[in-house]
Design an enzyme around this catalytic site. Sequence first.
Site, short mmCIF file in Angstrom:
data_model
loop_
_atom_site.label_atom_id
_atom_site.label_comp_id
_atom_site.label_asym_id
_atom_site.label_seq_id
_atom_site.Cartn_x
_atom_site.Cartn_y
_atom_site.Cartn_z
N HIS A 124 7.70 11.03 75.30
CA HIS A 124 7.14 9.98 75.31
C HIS A 124 6.14 9.19 75.56
O HIS A 124 6.26 8.33 76.76
CB HIS A 124 7.98 8.69 73.96
CG HIS A 124 7.82 8.20 73.44
ND1 HIS A 124 7.73 8.84 71.77
CD2 HIS A 124 6.51 6.98 73.02
CE1 HIS A 124 6.17 8.16 71.11
NE2 HIS A 124 6.30 6.56 71.52
N GLU A 159 2.65 12.21 72.40
CA GLU A 159 0.87 11.92 71.10
C GLU A 159 0.21 12.30 72.54
O GLU A 159 -0.68 11.83 73.45
CB GLU A 159 0.92 10.52 70.77
CG GLU A 159 1.33 10.98 69.49
CD GLU A 159 1.55 9.76 68.77
OE1 GLU A 159 0.73 8.49 69.49
OE2 GLU A 159 1.77 9.46 67.95
N GLU A 247 7.18 11.73 63.61
CA GLU A 247 6.88 10.16 63.89
C GLU A 247 6.09 9.48 62.72
O GLU A 247 5.01 11.02 63.07
CB GLU A 247 6.51 9.45 65.39
CG GLU A 247 5.87 8.36 65.69
CD GLU A 247 5.06 8.36 66.61
OE1 GLU A 247 6.39 8.98 67.91
OE2 GLU A 247 4.62 6.94 66.95
#
Length: 346
Positions: A124, A159, A247
């Site tokens: 993450h 991301e 997500e």
Amino acid sequence: MNKLKSCFLSAVFALMLQAPLFAQGTVVDYYGQLSVKGNYIMSQYGDTVQLRGMSLFWSQWMGQYYTPEAIKWLRDDWKCTVVRAAMGVESGGYLTNPDAEKAKVIKVVDAAIALGIYVIIDYHSHEAHTNPEPAKKFFSEMAEKYGKYPNVFYEIYNEPLKEPNWSKDLKPYADTIIKAIRQYDPDNIVIVGTRQWSQMVNEAAQDKIKDPNTVYTLHYYATTHRKWLRDEAKRAMDNGIALFVSEYGTCEASGDGKLEYKETQLWYDFMDKYKISWCNWSVADKEETSAALKPGASGTGGWTDEQITESGKVVKKELLLKNTPIFALQRKPVKKAKAPKENKKK
Ligand code: MG
């Protein structure tokens, strides 16, 4: 009670005690080793697979939900067929405390394997490509440890931000990490993040990763990201890649703000239409719209309706509606074709 009736009842009772022996198979029993074909994730037996479940929150900030009990509750009460362990990397995460953060992921992955559900090991980060060495080390270890289990997905970069270039920055990073994974695990699916918080999937579709068992993650927050992002996703699929919404939120991109029911439904319809698997953000008791739980909800599950937020309720309802049937499925043994009867009269 006559003797016959009592005999019958004790037989029924004995059967009930034996029930676990006849328990339905798990989702991993049912689908087995997954692979990627065109736009789809496929089961070992040739089904197109759509998994639905929950993402945990950044491990360094919501570590209390990284427990086997919470994962079991998510499987049994929320009917999750997949969970995502979102290991924080920067901001006091893995780079600062590698052993502690890794241990949280291991706890969740071990629980998912024991419970027979799929699990995403998510790195993450918003800047992983600028520092690939720790990711390489982490994923080598994970692949060596878990590569033999069909349960595991590797999400190598949550991301990326807006600025990096897909072909020059993000794809080389993905190639490096996939190579590290493939030393130990030839086949489990890798989930690759794309530019602009994993929205620019069509850029990736035009310069694809060579590894066949790769999917691309698409992230959306329903109130902020609407039709244009579904159109982008469709273009990417038309260009031949498979997506995984690892997500999404029912609210604004901040993770907070207004919950948009209509857009949330349009996204569910879209994902069902194209069999796109998803995980909802997130299992957390933070005071924000996207958190599924209210402050103080236990780290070991057992959440009552009163402890579930509005977003949590929307998502749980969808999970119960769509995932329940999979638990009722049992794959029948494949019947062997009967050998032709011999003509004994000869
Ligand atoms: Mg494998």
